[in-house]
Design a protein around this motif. Sequence first.
Motif, PDB file in Angstrom:
ATOM      1  N   GLN A   1       0.819  -1.211   0.000  1.00 28.58           N
ATOM      2  CA  GLN A   1       0.000   0.000   0.000  1.00 28.58           C
ATOM      3  C   GLN A   1       0.852   1.259   0.000  1.00 28.58           C
ATOM      4  O   GLN A   1       0.557   2.213  -0.732  1.00 28.58           O
ATOM      5  CB  GLN A   1      -0.912  -0.008   1.227  1.00 28.58           C
ATOM      6  N   CYS A   2       1.919   1.262   0.795  1.00 34.05           N
ATOM      7  CA  CYS A   2       2.771   2.451   0.818  1.00 34.05           C
ATOM      8  C   CYS A   2       3.338   2.741  -0.572  1.00 34.05           C
ATOM      9  O   CYS A   2       3.408   3.896  -1.002  1.00 34.05           O
ATOM     10  CB  CYS A   2       3.937   2.268   1.790  1.00 34.05           C
TER      11      CYS A   2
ATOM     12  N   GLY B   1      -1.440  16.270  -0.286  1.00 32.72           N
ATOM     13  CA  GLY B   1      -2.155  15.760  -1.451  1.00 32.72           C
ATOM     14  C   GLY B   1      -1.517  14.518  -2.049  1.00 32.72           C
ATOM     15  O   GLY B   1      -1.789  14.172  -3.200  1.00 32.72           O
ATOM     16  N   ARG B   2      -0.673  13.805  -1.290  1.00 38.81           N
ATOM     17  CA  ARG B   2      -0.061  12.595  -1.860  1.00 38.81           C
ATOM     18  C   ARG B   2      -0.998  11.394  -1.733  1.00 38.81           C
ATOM     19  O   ARG B   2      -0.823  10.394  -2.434  1.00 38.81           O
ATOM     20  CB  ARG B   2       1.270  12.298  -1.150  1.00 38.81           C
ATOM     21  N   VAL B   3      -1.888  11.434  -0.787  1.00 38.95           N
ATOM     22  CA  VAL B   3      -2.988  10.458  -0.752  1.00 38.95           C
ATOM     23  C   VAL B   3      -4.273  11.227  -0.563  1.00 38.95           C
ATOM     24  O   VAL B   3      -4.262  12.327   0.009  1.00 38.95           O
ATOM     25  CB  VAL B   3      -2.894   9.468   0.445  1.00 38.95           C
TER      26      VAL B   3
ATOM     27  N   SER C   1      -7.611   3.473   3.987  1.00 45.68           N
ATOM     28  CA  SER C   1      -7.173   2.094   3.750  1.00 45.68           C
ATOM     29  C   SER C   1      -5.873   1.797   4.489  1.00 45.68           C
ATOM     30  O   SER C   1      -5.733   0.760   5.138  1.00 45.68           O
ATOM     31  CB  SER C   1      -6.943   1.840   2.255  1.00 45.68           C
ATOM     32  N   ILE C   2      -4.920   2.705   4.363  1.00 52.54           N
ATOM     33  CA  ILE C   2      -3.632   2.504   5.037  1.00 52.54           C
ATOM     34  C   ILE C   2      -3.836   2.539   6.541  1.00 52.54           C
ATOM     35  O   ILE C   2      -3.284   1.722   7.285  1.00 52.54           O
ATOM     36  CB  ILE C   2      -2.609   3.574   4.598  1.00 52.54           C
ATOM     37  N   ASP C   3      -4.678   3.478   6.995  1.00 50.61           N
ATOM     38  CA  ASP C   3      -4.958   3.570   8.425  1.00 50.61           C
ATOM     39  C   ASP C   3      -5.564   2.271   8.958  1.00 50.61           C
ATOM     40  O   ASP C   3      -5.253   1.843  10.072  1.00 50.61           O
ATOM     41  CB  ASP C   3      -5.913   4.741   8.665  1.00 50.61           C
ATOM     42  N   ALA C   4      -6.393   1.633   8.156  1.00 44.17           N
ATOM     43  CA  ALA C   4      -6.989   0.364   8.592  1.00 44.17           C
ATOM     44  C   ALA C   4      -5.906  -0.694   8.770  1.00 44.17           C
ATOM     45  O   ALA C   4      -5.962  -1.524   9.693  1.00 44.17           O
ATOM     46  CB  ALA C   4      -8.037  -0.109   7.581  1.00 44.17           C
TER      47      ALA C   4
END
Lengths: 311, 311, 311, 311, 311
Positions: free
Chosen positions: D99-100, D182-184, D191-194
């Motif tokens: 994801q990263c 503004g990169r995500v 999603s990444i936080d999940a």
Amino acid sequence: MIVRDRPSGLRLFLTMRGSILSRIWKSLLVTTVLAIMVTLTGGALMHHKITLTAIPFTLMGLPLAIFLGFRNNSAYDRYWEGRKLWGELVIRSRNFSRQCLSLIGPASPDKAGDGDVPTRMIHRAIAFAHALRHHLRDSDSSAELKPLLAADEWRQIEKVSHKPHFLMERMGEDLRRCLNDGRVDSVLMASIDATLSAMVAAGAACERIKNTPVPFSYTLLLHRTAYLYCFLLPFGLVDTLGFMTPFVVGIVAYTFFGLDALGDEIEEPFGVSANDLPLEAICRGIEINLRESLAEENIPRPFTPVDYHLT
Amino acid sequence: MIVRDRPSGLRLFLTMRGSILSRIWKSLLVTTVLAIMVTLTGGALMHHKITLTAIPFTLMGLPLAIFLGFRNNSAYDRYWEGRKLWGELVIRSRNFSRQCLSLIGPASPDKAGDGDVPTRMIHRAIAFAHALRHHLRDSDSSAELKPLLAADEWRQIEKVSHKPHFLMERMGEDLRRCLNDGRVDSVLMASIDATLSAMVAAGAACERIKNTPVPFSYTLLLHRTAYLYCFLLPFGLVDTLGFMTPFVVGIVAYTFFGLDALGDEIEEPFGVSANDLPLEAICRGIEINLRESLAEENIPRPFTPVDYHLT
Amino acid sequence: MIVRDRPSGLRLFLTMRGSILSRIWKSLLVTTVLAIMVTLTGGALMHHKITLTAIPFTLMGLPLAIFLGFRNNSAYDRYWEGRKLWGELVIRSRNFSRQCLSLIGPASPDKAGDGDVPTRMIHRAIAFAHALRHHLRDSDSSAELKPLLAADEWRQIEKVSHKPHFLMERMGEDLRRCLNDGRVDSVLMASIDATLSAMVAAGAACERIKNTPVPFSYTLLLHRTAYLYCFLLPFGLVDTLGFMTPFVVGIVAYTFFGLDALGDEIEEPFGVSANDLPLEAICRGIEINLRESLAEENIPRPFTPVDYHLT
Amino acid sequence: MIVRDRPSGLRLFLTMRGSILSRIWKSLLVTTVLAIMVTLTGGALMHHKITLTAIPFTLMGLPLAIFLGFRNNSAYDRYWEGRKLWGELVIRSRNFSRQCLSLIGPASPDKAGDGDVPTRMIHRAIAFAHALRHHLRDSDSSAELKPLLAADEWRQIEKVSHKPHFLMERMGEDLRRCLNDGRVDSVLMASIDATLSAMVAAGAACERIKNTPVPFSYTLLLHRTAYLYCFLLPFGLVDTLGFMTPFVVGIVAYTFFGLDALGDEIEEPFGVSANDLPLEAICRGIEINLRESLAEENIPRPFTPVDYHLT
Amino acid sequence: MIVRDRPSGLRLFLTMRGSILSRIWKSLLVTTVLAIMVTLTGGALMHHKITLTAIPFTLMGLPLAIFLGFRNNSAYDRYWEGRKLWGELVIRSRNFSRQCLSLIGPASPDKAGDGDVPTRMIHRAIAFAHALRHHLRDSDSSAELKPLLAADEWRQIEKVSHKPHFLMERMGEDLRRCLNDGRVDSVLMASIDATLSAMVAAGAACERIKNTPVPFSYTLLLHRTAYLYCFLLPFGLVDTLGFMTPFVVGIVAYTFFGLDALGDEIEEPFGVSANDLPLEAICRGIEINLRESLAEENIPRPFTPVDYHLT
């Protein structure tokens, strides 16, 4: 559900409330009388000595232990799953009310005729719990549903067979209207919709438990084995135990029949018998939580056990 | 599925419907006849006394208890997982219909040729349940699928091997079209897609249960042990029990073979034998729920048991 | 996996295919020969009578039952979890193909050089299943991966140690490109990404099962107890059973060693022995589903058992 | 974790590595010496014959079986849950790195001073695994954390008590910065936080297992019963078994004490004793996967067992 | 919760802290005195010899084993589920604090009067844990809640019956305000809302465990059987064991009553008795984690066991 502390001392043996004895006393009586007769005749049937020892009962004990253990576990699993599902409904109802109040924005002035959507939705959630309970208990939900629903919604639902499903469809329609009016965006709507889905899931899972008993052949095989075991037992014991035979047979039969009857009772946990789940009290709890969220005035009080019994 | 109350009194022993006796009477007969022969010869085989006591059966009882208990639990777990999966399908179908009706917006006028997408999708969801049932039972789904699908879709699906999968692909295509036409945004589409994924998951998990039996070596080891046990048992009992030997052997064999046969039956719960899941009734239930959501007119009636049997 | 109906009658005892006998005949032979020697000497060892009765074996039976029951359940749980994980992979692969085809929009004309992304992604999903299987079986995946991947991707993956992980990283890159080109928005991308995460999860959980056996000390303790039990048993039985001793010891040893060997086999269910999971057939099934979604022409045929055996 | 094949033949009884014998030889010796003394005196204590038979041990076997079975299952469940949690961490770490790399967009040129965020995040994920391991083992994580973190981050974390928690907070800050730049967008960030939440969940669940042993009273009750049982056993056996008594008592005590000691060891599976989980090897695996994702050069090699032992 | 290593040697039998003996000594005394009287009279009751042997106790052992095993497992399952739920609360609280700090943007200058929302929310999360603990223990939460809440919020909550629910409603309101002010968008708000929902779920599940005991009839049936068993046991043993009878009866009764009393204690794991969960220490742990996230100064120290006891 029986709510009481464990009686101690002699009262432990005299307590009848919550005891399974009231359901099995007939079978127990028959077995004990049979054991007395066997004892009096010394184990003979029509002047023919029945040559049984304790060994066959040790052998028969093996499958019986498997049956009874299985029955016990599956019945309790159903009971506890039922309880979890209603706990899930409590959780989702609370979340639903919080979401309705925090995620749905105010109505635009020109839509004032729509009424107070969050309040309507939360009332409908209370109605859902009541409707589900009555659906599971095959009882009449009119008394509780009528005051919670708008007049025309009540008229429509009266004719519907599956009332919980209908209420959820109406939830969907209200949500759609909120989306169209810009009171929620689609992300927040999806969150609320997920909560509705979880409520539907809890309800349908309750129906599953209600409609699918443990396979009949299991129960039949278990009953037959348990009864045969207890009926034959006096013949195997009388030679060594003598006059104590009926007493021992009575105790063994009490535990077997008791375990079996208990299984019958909690296997379908949504009824109203002594050991079933206190759905009425749970629904009342949901109603209290949700009405408090709306800061309503006449909030009903929680149910308290009557004669140790909560329905 | 057998739907009936437990028979009481003497009828408990005479009931044949739902009893496992019809499947095991041959083995039971062989065992009992053998036990009678052993009793008549006093435990001798070809004039040679077989020196067995009850002890070997106590020892053999240990692995047998592990086998039978394991078999019993794993078979019931499969049965109950199967039931849960179909319950999941009921839940998801209801949610799917609510989502189609509340999350998909109206068609723009210039796309009227597209037909009524929500209705088409909900009909397809009914078809999915029927197709899955027939897929699991290796039966022909034409009669139920044809009226539910558009003519050209029916023509295409006729040739496909995995009909449920095909229906889901078509769902995806319709959803895509709705997204392109702006009838759903991507958030709501993702919600509906998640419901579709859950329906696929329930279907594929059913296939898993169907295609993966309990490892054959287990079953073989269990059968061999159980049969050996019952065949040898009369030799171990005849010295102490005398003429009661065949009777006791018969009861023990009845419980072992019965438990084993029951396992065979519910281990693969999607068939049509007496203790299998009532998939037809469940599909009918889904059809009723979904057609009621569409406010259709000729809604079929729920199935009722025939001779206590629901298929 | 052995795929066959239960043999009936005498063949039940003669079947060798799928029987565990081929793995344990040596230990069984040693035990039985020992029992015969003990019987011939009447339970004496070097002219010294060993004073054992059945009682020690009843006592030792208790921990042994706990060990064997535990071993049996944990081995089957691992087997069944492995099966569920591959079922999960089947589900996710189907969902993934539906999502690729319905959620990813068409390429803009100026990006035509990118190739057909959905097709590439779905082919990669097929490759993932094959690569995972070979990773779990420590075998060579070249034959199956090469035709499924683009030439340069194949060249890169050849050198990588963890091929499934590499494929997933490439999936992520393709998805990123689609997002940059506006073929998916971030919501739909998050949905597809969640499916990828689930596929990674299934694969890694399979590795967990493969890499973490039941603690060695358990197995050791169980083996020692079981072997001691069977070696000592003839001394305890010979006084009461006489010439039947080796026969009884043989049966008891057969069930103990059989249960143990079965545990060894299915505890690590991803191998290629008789009772292991048919990973090849499952991968083929995924390939068929996904190629049908792409409406491809030469779709391979499902595997069928060879001599009742599906690998 | 002990990694070795089952020894066969006589070596089965001689293997000491991985055997539980080294932990219980004292209790075993005491019990056996006691049994020898009882045998020599013929079951008398101070010239007073102790009248015990095998019956009390059959009766005491019932609660003991429940205790030992329960202990065995709960200890293994804790072990296996611990393994699953670290498996979960492997899964989430892989997903996190994918994801990263695929969900976070490139930095805008004016933010170049921010450094390479995905690389920093992935290094921090490796550090999280190491920090969690050391947190669970109460050991010092400096050697592994320092090279993975930026200088000032290292200075801060040195003073913190709960290092894994601190690392996750820093992840949140970096993510926030990516969102601001503004990169995500917020969907991909969620999603990444999940994934981060799932990593926190796995870590906290490990702490739960570590901090909450099986209730002390259980263990105490079990120990007392097992020791009493083994100490009294020779008195019950000596009359029938004679000089074999110490031998049988030794075997029974070996299984009981062994099962108990094994439970002690794997109940808290995050330590470094022989049967504990190979956390070091798992962390190394995560490090290899994540460094390969970043296409780094000096990738460490996987751990291999030393003397069959993986820590 | 008792936190101590297993005592070894003789101390194993003398330890009273954490032993269940203090709860059952009365029943144990009655049973042993009864056994002594039976031994003195040689098994006669009012000059009438009671003809019992060990056989009835073997037979009664079967249902008793099922009851005790079931009771043991269900009580521990409730205990462990309770522990998992509080572990879930730890997890969600940590995630919640990370989300509040990373997902909620800064306030616009004109809203400065709103106060520091993230800090307020995190303090409220600490208050939620304390309020839930006191709710489960029916104790007074004022001392801990007052310093954590704003003055007017404290005034409101004082009157509310279900304090945790109220706190969650306030969380929802604050979140709504952040959404209105543009400090979170709806996606990130949905993420935080999901964390709140999970905290509600953990809390409500704890209430479920507290409010739904194991069905009373089970407990009653188990108690009656266990007491009858122990009261009758001396009659069955006295003929073979003689003066050792009271000793054996005492040991058997100790295990049965101990197992039973232990079940009573951990079945409702949220109390303050010796084997209950250390909720105070867990709440303190949450407080420390969350206050560290806010980089606060006077962070309280973790609780340490007092006399091996953590409440």
